[in-house]
Scaffold this motif. Sequence first.
Motif, PDB file in Angstrom:
ATOM      1  N   MET A  80      38.904  32.621 -33.126  1.00 44.33           N
ATOM      2  CA  MET A  80      37.905  32.054 -32.165  1.00 44.33           C
ATOM      3  C   MET A  80      37.430  30.985 -32.376  1.00 44.33           C
ATOM      4  SD  MET A  80      34.494  34.486 -32.303  1.00 44.33           S
ATOM      5  CE  MET A  80      33.681  33.544 -31.133  1.00 44.33           C
ATOM      6  N   TRP A  81      37.158  30.120 -31.194  1.00 52.22           N
ATOM      7  CA  TRP A  81      36.292  28.635 -31.327  1.00 52.22           C
ATOM      8  C   TRP A  81      35.656  28.399 -30.016  1.00 52.22           C
ATOM      9  CZ3 TRP A  81      38.357  25.773 -27.271  1.00 52.22           C
ATOM     10  CH2 TRP A  81      39.689  25.940 -27.022  1.00 52.22           C
ATOM     11  N   ASN A  82      34.843  27.652 -29.793  1.00 52.45           N
ATOM     12  CA  ASN A  82      33.701  27.200 -28.593  1.00 52.45           C
ATOM     13  C   ASN A  82      33.608  25.909 -28.631  1.00 52.45           C
ATOM     14  OD1 ASN A  82      32.342  28.751 -26.609  1.00 52.45           O
ATOM     15  ND2 ASN A  82      30.666  27.322 -27.642  1.00 52.45           N
ATOM     16  N   ILE A  83      33.695  25.327 -27.591  1.00 52.60           N
ATOM     17  CA  ILE A  83      33.233  23.742 -27.415  1.00 52.60           C
ATOM     18  C   ILE A  83      32.185  23.754 -26.352  1.00 52.60           C
ATOM     19  CG2 ILE A  83      34.001  21.277 -26.821  1.00 52.60           C
ATOM     20  CD1 ILE A  83      37.007  22.297 -27.535  1.00 52.60           C
ATOM     21  N   ASN A  84      31.046  22.967 -26.500  1.00 51.87           N
ATOM     22  CA  ASN A  84      29.943  23.234 -25.656  1.00 51.87           C
ATOM     23  C   ASN A  84      29.674  21.594 -25.317  1.00 51.87           C
ATOM     24  OD1 ASN A  84      29.341  25.738 -25.635  1.00 51.87           O
ATOM     25  ND2 ASN A  84      28.343  25.512 -27.695  1.00 51.87           N
ATOM     26  N   VAL A 136      40.507  15.991 -20.495  1.00 45.48           N
ATOM     27  CA  VAL A 136      40.474  16.275 -21.808  1.00 45.48           C
ATOM     28  C   VAL A 136      41.568  17.325 -22.248  1.00 45.48           C
ATOM     29  CG1 VAL A 136      38.955  17.182 -23.691  1.00 45.48           C
ATOM     30  CG2 VAL A 136      37.972  16.168 -21.662  1.00 45.48           C
ATOM     31  N   ALA A 137      42.118  16.977 -23.337  1.00 44.26           N
ATOM     32  CA  ALA A 137      43.050  18.002 -23.890  1.00 44.26           C
ATOM     33  C   ALA A 137      42.885  18.424 -25.338  1.00 44.26           C
ATOM     34  CB  ALA A 137      44.629  17.483 -23.918  1.00 44.26           C
ATOM     35  N   VAL A 138      42.715  19.740 -25.507  1.00 43.80           N
ATOM     36  CA  VAL A 138      42.479  20.384 -26.689  1.00 43.80           C
ATOM     37  C   VAL A 138      43.681  21.363 -27.245  1.00 43.80           C
ATOM     38  CG1 VAL A 138      40.062  20.122 -26.392  1.00 43.80           C
ATOM     39  CG2 VAL A 138      41.168  22.332 -25.744  1.00 43.80           C
ATOM     40  N   SER A 139      43.636  21.472 -28.421  1.00 46.62           N
ATOM     41  CA  SER A 139      44.726  22.458 -28.835  1.00 46.62           C
ATOM     42  C   SER A 139      44.098  23.704 -28.979  1.00 46.62           C
ATOM     43  CB  SER A 139      45.254  21.943 -30.407  1.00 46.62           C
ATOM     44  OG  SER A 139      45.909  23.186 -31.134  1.00 46.62           O
ATOM     45  N   SER A 140      44.840  24.842 -28.587  1.00 43.39           N
ATOM     46  CA  SER A 140      44.493  25.958 -28.569  1.00 43.39           C
ATOM     47  C   SER A 140      44.199  26.996 -29.873  1.00 43.39           C
ATOM     48  CB  SER A 140      45.361  26.845 -27.391  1.00 43.39           C
ATOM     49  OG  SER A 140      46.692  27.220 -28.211  1.00 43.39           O
ATOM     50  N   SER A 141      45.052  26.088 -30.820  1.00 44.66           N
ATOM     51  CA  SER A 141      45.066  27.102 -32.030  1.00 44.66           C
ATOM     52  C   SER A 141      43.622  26.959 -32.725  1.00 44.66           C
ATOM     53  CB  SER A 141      46.129  26.269 -32.997  1.00 44.66           C
ATOM     54  OG  SER A 141      45.618  25.016 -33.270  1.00 44.66           O
ATOM     55  N   ASP A 142      42.973  25.746 -32.649  1.00 41.97           N
ATOM     56  CA  ASP A 142      41.516  25.435 -33.436  1.00 41.97           C
ATOM     57  C   ASP A 142      40.702  24.740 -32.524  1.00 41.97           C
ATOM     58  OD1 ASP A 142      42.827  23.132 -33.337  1.00 41.97           O
ATOM     59  OD2 ASP A 142      42.703  22.793 -35.527  1.00 41.97           O
ATOM     60  N   GLY A 143      41.036  24.578 -31.171  1.00 45.62           N
ATOM     61  CA  GLY A 143      40.186  23.867 -30.491  1.00 45.62           C
ATOM     62  C   GLY A 143      39.885  22.288 -30.667  1.00 45.62           C
ATOM     63  N   MET A 500      28.118  23.692 -20.290  1.00 48.18           N
ATOM     64  CA  MET A 500      29.258  23.898 -20.099  1.00 48.18           C
ATOM     65  C   MET A 500      29.961  24.237 -21.409  1.00 48.18           C
ATOM     66  SD  MET A 500      32.380  21.221 -18.598  1.00 48.18           S
ATOM     67  CE  MET A 500      33.199  21.198 -20.267  1.00 48.18           C
ATOM     68  N   SER A 501      31.047  25.303 -21.333  1.00 49.16           N
ATOM     69  CA  SER A 501      31.556  25.591 -22.383  1.00 49.16           C
ATOM     70  C   SER A 501      33.191  26.071 -22.282  1.00 49.16           C
ATOM     71  CB  SER A 501      30.863  27.122 -22.938  1.00 49.16           C
ATOM     72  OG  SER A 501      31.657  27.667 -24.203  1.00 49.16           O
ATOM     73  N   LEU A 502      33.754  25.729 -23.323  1.00 50.24           N
ATOM     74  CA  LEU A 502      35.233  25.930 -23.213  1.00 50.24           C
ATOM     75  C   LEU A 502      35.530  26.929 -24.639  1.00 50.24           C
ATOM     76  CD1 LEU A 502      38.225  25.734 -22.043  1.00 50.24           C
ATOM     77  CD2 LEU A 502      38.502  23.827 -23.699  1.00 50.24           C
ATOM     78  N   SER A 503      36.115  28.115 -24.352  1.00 48.69           N
ATOM     79  CA  SER A 503      36.113  28.977 -25.606  1.00 48.69           C
ATOM     80  C   SER A 503      37.466  29.846 -25.480  1.00 48.69           C
ATOM     81  CB  SER A 503      35.036  30.109 -25.527  1.00 48.69           C
ATOM     82  OG  SER A 503      34.981  30.898 -24.626  1.00 48.69           O
ATOM     83  N   LYS A 504      37.874  30.156 -26.799  1.00 47.15           N
ATOM     84  CA  LYS A 504      39.144  31.064 -26.864  1.00 47.15           C
ATOM     85  C   LYS A 504      38.800  32.028 -27.811  1.00 47.15           C
ATOM     86  CE  LYS A 504      42.266  30.941 -30.002  1.00 47.15           C
ATOM     87  NZ  LYS A 504      43.119  30.681 -31.255  1.00 47.15           N
ATOM     88  N   GLN A 505      39.337  33.083 -27.378  1.00 51.55           N
ATOM     89  CA  GLN A 505      39.302  34.386 -28.349  1.00 51.55           C
ATOM     90  C   GLN A 505      40.578  35.024 -28.505  1.00 51.55           C
ATOM     91  OE1 GLN A 505      35.670  36.954 -28.502  1.00 51.55           O
ATOM     92  NE2 GLN A 505      34.818  35.593 -26.922  1.00 51.55           N
TER      93      GLN A 505
END
Length: 543
Positions: A80-84, A136-143, A500-505
Amino acid sequence: MMDKELEAEIHPLKQDDAAPQELSETQTEKDGSFKKAPHHSWCIQCRTIIFFFLLFTCLFVVFIISFIIPCVEQPVSQKMWNINYDAAVTYDFMPIRDINNNTIQDITFLYKDYNSSSLSVSCAEKGFSAPCTFLVAVSSSDGSLLWERPVAQDVAYMECPDPQGKESPLSCFIVEKDNSLLSVDSSIGEILWNKTWVFGHKATILSPFLSIPDVTGDEVKNLFLFTQMGNEITTYIFSSSTGDQVGSLSNINLEGKVGYIMHITNTGAYYIIFHSASSLYGYSLKELYEKITGRKNVFEEDPHWKEMIDSVTHRLPPSLSSGAIRYLMNVPGNTGNDILLVKSDACELLNGQEFISKWTLSASEVMRKPVLGYYKPDALTVVLENGSGVQRKILIVDVTSGAVLWNHTLTAFEGTPKSVTIRTADQHSAFFFWGSSNQTETVDSQKNLYMFHPTFPDILLELTNITKNIVAFNVLLEQNQHASYVLLTGPTSEDTPGLMSLSKQKVKENILNARVVWLGQARPESDQTIKNWFYELRYKRED
């Protein structure tokens, strides 16, 4: 004579040995075996040389691969990771695709940041005043951040269609509120072109944008879009690579809310199918292109469709149901795409070539575009969300027959994300639904994410719950046949910027702590057995 006799008596076998030896040598010379011996020795030497040469070559190749050619280091996917962002607003826009060709899916999103001190690139550097809109573009593996840049002052609409051609970049098209249309190379974040507004100040750009086969000779598909001003629909063709306008045409008049799809018939002919009120209208791409450009023989028409479409009104034959059409959708069929009509009184599937009804399902409150999945192995189904109020019924419908295979009612909440499916290795789909635990929507209502698999039709897994405002949601395929879900949360109104938050789990990690929800009375399996089965579930890419 006496000496020879005496020698014979002393060595009686000497003469007998000599005779066979002479005979053997004579015989050997006759059959030529002595002549073959040197050739045999030479073959052995050659084989030995070849063996050591091949061995040396193999060792050399292994050495090159192991020590000289560097291995491509794949990023380790985090659970999981999170960008705020502390003071920002965001948009319902979150395409997921591999933008840098490393087999890792990436996430693209838009936001407007009101805390300029945290920005890596200022709005002023790109000619905008703060705050401006960032892509913005981020990698899904580690944000990790792939790129970030200001693209517009304010965004009215954005779309990232599929790749436009072999040599073309992955493009996103942005419509600015200040009357411009631009294309962004989403692999690196660079603006490819920016064109001033040519549509008229009162015109509304319709969605989706369409890609048509190359008509400009640059081997890149062209951008095909429509605008609406009153009842007048105008068609535009642009070069996707340069943004140059190929042409435009205003010859379609439709009342009210208009939608459309691109449909390819069984003969390979392209048609645009519009819906307005309860009627369908068909225009061949050949006809539109020739009227826009004056050129001939670029596209073909389908003889059956040419006869079926009214030559004056362009109306298609009416279907069985007469309700107002809300959505059109291409659905893969046995011989080509069929067409699903979502209406105010029913859902209806039409044969994509003959345009006759295959089945009709009574469902009067389907308020969003359906999604596709697989309830039975390799048997396509359509997922409908029926209900405009608090109670929303999920229907999984067999595409072949129109039969309802599964249904369940969930409590909806404001901004409920659409349902999502992802293909599993057992030829089914995993289905993801959102619902609320409260019958009455409040600011702090708990929003629950449920997972469903057809193997257990009486079970839902509650993966997680949150109280934040959900702006966008999707599920992506990880490496090693795993799946993760991505959430974009935060305010959408520019009047109230906030967190605002973008997160993956990872899905499998959430399954460990998931709550098993039994829909029926019988419980033949323990909760832990169910969770163990879901934990071992694997996923696959669509063909």
